[in-house]
Design a protein around this motif. Structure first.
Motif, PDB file in Angstrom:
ATOM      1  N   ASP A 180       0.833  -1.213   0.000  1.00  0.00           N
ATOM      2  CA  ASP A 180       0.000   0.000   0.000  1.00  0.00           C
ATOM      3  C   ASP A 180       0.860   1.252   0.000  1.00  0.00           C
ATOM      4  O   ASP A 180       0.532   2.251   0.653  1.00  0.00           O
ATOM      5  CB  ASP A 180      -0.930   0.025   1.231  1.00  0.00           C
ATOM      6  CG  ASP A 180      -1.793  -1.221   1.338  1.00  0.00           C
ATOM      7  OD1 ASP A 180      -1.948  -1.936   0.324  1.00  0.00           O
ATOM      8  OD2 ASP A 180      -2.309  -1.489   2.432  1.00  0.00           O
ATOM      9  N   ASP A 202      -0.041   1.522  -4.082  1.00  0.00           N
ATOM     10  CA  ASP A 202      -1.389   1.239  -3.608  1.00  0.00           C
ATOM     11  C   ASP A 202      -2.423   1.361  -4.729  1.00  0.00           C
ATOM     12  O   ASP A 202      -2.321   2.213  -5.610  1.00  0.00           O
ATOM     13  CB  ASP A 202      -1.765   2.178  -2.457  1.00  0.00           C
ATOM     14  CG  ASP A 202      -3.070   1.736  -1.810  1.00  0.00           C
ATOM     15  OD1 ASP A 202      -3.084   0.647  -1.215  1.00  0.00           O
ATOM     16  OD2 ASP A 202      -4.074   2.460  -1.938  1.00  0.00           O
ATOM     17  N   GLU A 236      -0.541  -2.446  -7.589  1.00  0.00           N
ATOM     18  CA  GLU A 236      -1.672  -3.242  -7.100  1.00  0.00           C
ATOM     19  C   GLU A 236      -2.955  -2.780  -7.762  1.00  0.00           C
ATOM     20  O   GLU A 236      -3.080  -1.612  -8.122  1.00  0.00           O
ATOM     21  CB  GLU A 236      -1.929  -2.983  -5.616  1.00  0.00           C
ATOM     22  CG  GLU A 236      -0.896  -3.295  -4.642  1.00  0.00           C
ATOM     23  CD  GLU A 236      -1.498  -3.162  -3.227  1.00  0.00           C
ATOM     24  OE1 GLU A 236      -1.500  -4.175  -2.540  1.00  0.00           O
ATOM     25  OE2 GLU A 236      -1.946  -2.076  -2.818  1.00  0.00           O
TER      26      GLU A 236
END
Ligand code: C2E
Ligand code: MG
Ligand code: MG
Ligand code: MG
Length: 275
Positions: A180, A202, A236
């Motif tokens: 993150d 993130d 991500e």
């Protein structure tokens, strides 16, 4: 209670209306026995090299399917497990199972290069954590360099002995990713002293990457930061081809997200990624 039947035939957890405190207590009581009752299992989400589509590794994501409650999402039970101390047991279980799974894949002749496992704040703070990791690696026979542990920046910044802890983990041979990345506060000077290998951008910055100028700027900055600090950078929450293309264009060649695959059961990973 009525619950919608979701993907894979799972029902999804819906909090009851009896009030937050009662609900918490109920979850807590059930959670305590979730491992012994074999309600807990792992899903694995591929991490992919964008330009080749090659499988770089997987992230283990824990799932809890309670017969009555349905599938309870980690955002609900991980914090609870942390508060009650159950996370120690759960974290051990996850780590062991994830390593075992790697060995199972190896034995089946399937090459999954790397396993990433999330560590929560409380696990990270445990003095015995490094020994436990080393024990699990020895017990399962997984080579340390194939295990990556993920912690958030806030966990690192809020842990007194983070530097010592990370150095010890590094000595065991496992790698470390900052999860993150960009959402917490980290001192870059502090980070620079640590043997960290990977930054995970993130999902919140990836979501609107091609429409929001700020998110775009942040993502690019993280990619460049990673490059200048000699770290690998993975994005991500990549959900579209456009996002993947953007990342590649800006020098980030690693991604994880629904565009490639949702978190899946071990056998589904085999079918999809390992012909
Ligand atoms: P995380 O480590 O940042 O994991 C990524 C989360 O994003 C996962 O949610 C994953 O399913 C979700 N995700 C992946 N790709 C996409 C995408 O393209 N779009 C969207 N919308 N979401 C995506 P999940 O499995 O619900 O886990 C949530 C968080 O719970 C994890 O965030 C992690 O912090 C924690 N967690 C999960 N498993 C474990 C565990 O075994 N131990 C600990 N300590 N924490 C865990
Ligand atoms: Mg993670
Ligand atoms: Mg993450
Ligand atoms: Mg995230």
């Amino acid at each position: 209670q009525a619950k919608a039947r979701g993907r894979n035939g799972y029902r999804f957890y819906q909090p009851s209306m009896t009030g937050e405190g009662v609900e918490r207590l109920r979850l807590e009581t059930y959670l305590r026995r979730a491992i012994e009752k074999q309600e807990v299992f792992l899903n694995f989400q591929p991490q992919v090299e964008i330009d080749t589509g090659k499988l770089l590794g997987v992230e283990a994501l824990v799932r809890w399917n309670h017969p009555e409650l349905g599938l309870v999402p980690p955002v609900r039970f991980i914090p609870l497990a942390e508060d009650t101390g159950f996370i120690d047991q759960l974290g051990q279980w996850v780590l062991y199972e994830a390593c075992r799974q790697m060995v199972r894949w190896d034995e089946a002749g399937l090459n999954v290069p790397k396993m990433a496992v999330n560590l929560s704040a409380r696990q990270f703070e445990r003095g015995s954590m490094v020994t436990r990791v080393a024990d699990i690696l020895r017990e399962t026979g997984l080579a340390p360099n194939r295990l990556q542990l993920e912690v958030t920046e806030s966990v690192i910044m809020n842990t007194g002995d983070a530097l010592a802890f990370i150095n010890d983990l590094h000595a065991v041979g496992v790698s470390l990713a900052i999860d993150d990345f960009g959402t917490g506060y980290s001192s870059l000077a502090y980070l620079k002293q640590m043997p960290v290998q990977t930054l995970k951008i993130d999902r919140s910055f990836i979501k609107d990457i091609s429409t929001d100028a700020n998110d775009e700027a942040i993502a690019i900055a993280i990619i460049q930061l990673g490059r200048s600090m000699n770290l690998s950078v993975i994005a991500e929450g990549v959900e579209t081809e456009q996002q993947a293309a953007f990342l590649l264009r800006h020098g980030c060649n690693q991604a994880q997200g629904f565009y490639y695959s949702r978190p899946v059961m071990p056998d589904d990973l085999l079918q999809r990624w390992l012909p």
